[in-house]
Design an enzyme around this catalytic site. Sequence first.
Site, PDB file in Angstrom:
ATOM      1  N   GLU A  93       5.907 -69.539 -16.650  1.00 50.88           N
ATOM      2  CA  GLU A  93       6.634 -70.793 -16.490  1.00 50.88           C
ATOM      3  C   GLU A  93       8.049 -70.396 -16.076  1.00 50.88           C
ATOM      4  OE1 GLU A  93       7.369 -74.485 -19.469  1.00 50.88           O
ATOM      5  OE2 GLU A  93       5.988 -72.948 -20.152  1.00 50.88           O
ATOM      6  N   ARG A 141      -0.669 -60.675 -28.148  1.00 51.22           N
ATOM      7  CA  ARG A 141       0.645 -60.590 -27.514  1.00 51.22           C
ATOM      8  C   ARG A 141       1.390 -59.393 -28.068  1.00 51.22           C
ATOM      9  NH1 ARG A 141       3.311 -65.183 -27.149  1.00 51.22           N
ATOM     10  NH2 ARG A 141       5.397 -64.330 -27.313  1.00 51.22           N
ATOM     11  N   LYS A 195      11.256 -66.449 -25.131  1.00 49.43           N
ATOM     12  CA  LYS A 195      12.232 -66.861 -24.122  1.00 49.43           C
ATOM     13  C   LYS A 195      13.254 -67.817 -24.718  1.00 49.43           C
ATOM     14  CE  LYS A 195       9.189 -67.622 -20.704  1.00 49.43           C
ATOM     15  NZ  LYS A 195       8.561 -68.450 -19.705  1.00 49.43           N
TER      16      LYS A 195
HETATM   17  P1  ATP Z   1       7.731 -67.245 -24.441  1.00 48.93           P
HETATM   18  O1  ATP Z   1       7.026 -67.524 -25.715  1.00 48.93           O
HETATM   19  O2  ATP Z   1       8.608 -66.055 -24.480  1.00 48.93           O
HETATM   20  O3  ATP Z   1       8.411 -68.432 -23.839  1.00 48.93           O
HETATM   21  P2  ATP Z   1       5.548 -67.811 -22.819  1.00 48.93           P
HETATM   22  O4  ATP Z   1       4.197 -67.382 -23.195  1.00 48.93           O
HETATM   23  O5  ATP Z   1       5.894 -69.237 -23.024  1.00 48.93           O
HETATM   24  O6  ATP Z   1       6.581 -66.834 -23.452  1.00 48.93           O
HETATM   25  P3  ATP Z   1       5.051 -67.867 -20.055  1.00 48.93           P
HETATM   26  O7  ATP Z   1       5.998 -67.882 -18.943  1.00 48.93           O
HETATM   27  O8  ATP Z   1       4.230 -69.068 -20.292  1.00 48.93           O
HETATM   28  O9  ATP Z   1       5.869 -67.491 -21.333  1.00 48.93           O
HETATM   29  O10 ATP Z   1       4.128 -66.563 -20.006  1.00 48.93           O
HETATM   30  C1  ATP Z   1       3.558 -66.010 -18.863  1.00 48.93           C
HETATM   31  C2  ATP Z   1       2.497 -65.048 -19.308  1.00 48.93           C
HETATM   32  O11 ATP Z   1       3.050 -64.013 -20.097  1.00 48.93           O
HETATM   33  C3  ATP Z   1       1.435 -65.725 -20.141  1.00 48.93           C
HETATM   34  O12 ATP Z   1       0.170 -65.351 -19.658  1.00 48.93           O
HETATM   35  C4  ATP Z   1       1.672 -65.211 -21.521  1.00 48.93           C
HETATM   36  O13 ATP Z   1       0.488 -65.129 -22.236  1.00 48.93           O
HETATM   37  C5  ATP Z   1       2.281 -63.835 -21.265  1.00 48.93           C
HETATM   38  N1  ATP Z   1       3.142 -63.444 -22.373  1.00 48.93           N
HETATM   39  C6  ATP Z   1       4.223 -64.077 -22.849  1.00 48.93           C
HETATM   40  N2  ATP Z   1       4.732 -63.446 -23.916  1.00 48.93           N
HETATM   41  C7  ATP Z   1       3.952 -62.357 -24.133  1.00 48.93           C
HETATM   42  C8  ATP Z   1       3.940 -61.291 -25.089  1.00 48.93           C
HETATM   43  N3  ATP Z   1       4.852 -61.220 -26.070  1.00 48.93           N
HETATM   44  N4  ATP Z   1       2.976 -60.344 -24.990  1.00 48.93           N
HETATM   45  C9  ATP Z   1       2.065 -60.408 -24.005  1.00 48.93           C
HETATM   46  N5  ATP Z   1       2.009 -61.380 -23.084  1.00 48.93           N
HETATM   47  C10 ATP Z   1       2.930 -62.350 -23.132  1.00 48.93           C
HETATM   48 MG    MG Z   2       4.955 -70.828 -22.195  1.00 48.05          MG
END
Ligand code: ATP
Ligand code: MG
Length: 593
Positions: free
Chosen positions: A61, A296, A306
């Site tokens: 995102e 994760r 984030k």
């Molecule tokens: P955050 O919680 O930091 O906002 P998010 O999952 O909302 O992270 P996205 O931009 O939606 O962020 O994530 C893009 C991809 O990165 C998704 O497929 C998500 O599963 C993966 N991802 C995010 N954080 C992690 C993590 N800590 N370990 C592994 N993969 C991750």
């Molecule tokens: Mg997200």
Amino acid sequence: MTSPADKEIHKPSNFLRQIIDHDLAGGTYASRRWAGSPGDAAHHAAGQPDPARVRLRFPPEPNGYLHIGHAKSICINFGLAREYGGVCHLRFDDTNPEKEDTEYVDSIKDAVQWLGFDWHNQGESNLYQASDYFDFMYRAAEHLIETGHAYVDEQTADEMRHNRGDFGHPGTNSPFRSRTPAENLARFREMRDGKLPDGAAVLRAKIDMASPNINMRDPAIYRIRRAHHHNTGDKWCIYPMYTFAHPVEDALEQITHSICTLEFEDQRPFYDWLLDRLAEGGLIATPHPRQYEFARLNLTYVLTSKRKLAQLVNEKRVSGWDDPRMPTIVGLRRRGYTPEAIQLFADRIGVSKSDSWIDYSTLEGALRDTLDPTAPRAMAVLDPVKLVLTNWDEVMGAGLLDDCSAPVHPHLPDLGKRNFKIGKEVWIERTDYEETPPKGFFRLFPGNKVRLKYGHVIECTGATKDASGKVTEVQATLIPDTKSGTPGSDSVKVKGVITWVGVSDAVQAEVRLYDRLFTEAHPGGSDRDFLEELNPNSLQTVTAYVEPSLAGVAAGQRFQFERHGYFVTDLKDHVAAKAVFNRVTGMKDSWAK
Ligand code: ATP
Ligand code: MG
């Protein structure tokens, strides 16, 4: 011809590789066609057999900078695609109208490329944005309504929450659940046409209000939200929910293996339910994508959210997203991390199906293991005090300097030698002198002999202190004919060797000594406030002296400062006129205890 797969063949298997191996062996996706761009069933049917053996995607995102957790996901998805002769799409998941920003889009593209991956494949750019699929998503929603699989619910948010039930209690059907497809279609079109205010109604999938999986209790799939979208402007006042949008995006892009983190495990039944309905209706190509979940990344002393990282930036707790203490990819890069180190780290931690914490030392270990074999060596004095060789004029000659040299890298003779000069005065580390040496201290104290590394053996005679007792100068005498590399130079045995930089040719530099950003291994754990766990000493800036081989080096160059660890010239602040080094990491693991 060697394919990238040959290089990777030694990688240990894991459950994701096993799934892909199984699908490839069984020909699960062998009949897939690909039209060269995302689209519905008819679009792909007119295409070629898909030249990519697997299609994966990384779907961020664009609402912040990527962090080390995303790097793990990038390495998994792009890495598997490369290994199996497939493709990985970079897809901006921009279905939520409020939060997108081109600054984030650009930084995400940069991060993926910097890590060594590419969304181009055989002349095709697999860079997509989910908002391009809004038209299809709307069509899919109407299809669900027409086939009796979705309805417009006009309960209040509170009623909806209450009627959803909980783990112990089944939900209650909405009074709107029995509307006919024709009524639902008319009402949904009114939602689309702006006839209803924000929040007045939602479109829900009609599944099972008594399902033990709460995500299957008629999840919302469209909501009314009057918001300007960076791509589609004001065209829409209804937007799809993430749980509806994501499977559709995967299906249009002909993704084979949709890999996500464990928190989506409970969404998988809905993912399959939705794609099964759309496949039955002939809207999407089959076989449809499948979702697989991995744990994760949680890294000790590091935040991987984030939202919380944005808070550190917005409240100016750090200098920006690229502050070298930040676990963002731009931060790690500025700190001196290499793409190789991050890929090695991702390989070492592997993938698993249960959440755990990875020790920060694993990341630093991967970094040292990639820097040590290549980083040029240099001497630097971080806490300088002057050492005067009081007999220099007699034994070496007044005003004269002597040439010293050292290998750029001890195991890479082809990199050549670095040259520097020794004279009457040199800079040494303050901690290398003790008036009264503690047990086991072999460096400078009155009467002790040490070697100035790559230089001569000297004997300490004393030191000068100021009124407060602080040492302002150390004195020693040089022992003739002991220069490193000259015949008989080791006739005088010493227990200590110290690093130094000549006063005559030293280069002054600002050195930023970074330490962990948080004092707690699990920042903000157990509902504590993570801001109260910031390490007040995470940055210490010193004025140091470095050897002349470092004069004029470019920004982003990495070195091993002998005894001190790894350092990089800062990408932002380092200029020819003012050297600025960041400490990447120390020589040894200082995190274990
Ligand atoms: P955050 O919680 O930091 O906002 P998010 O999952 O909302 O992270 P996205 O931009 O939606 O962020 O994530 C893009 C991809 O990165 C998704 O497929 C998500 O599963 C993966 N991802 C995010 N954080 C992690 C993590 N800590 N370990 C592994 N993969 C991750
Ligand atoms: Mg997200």
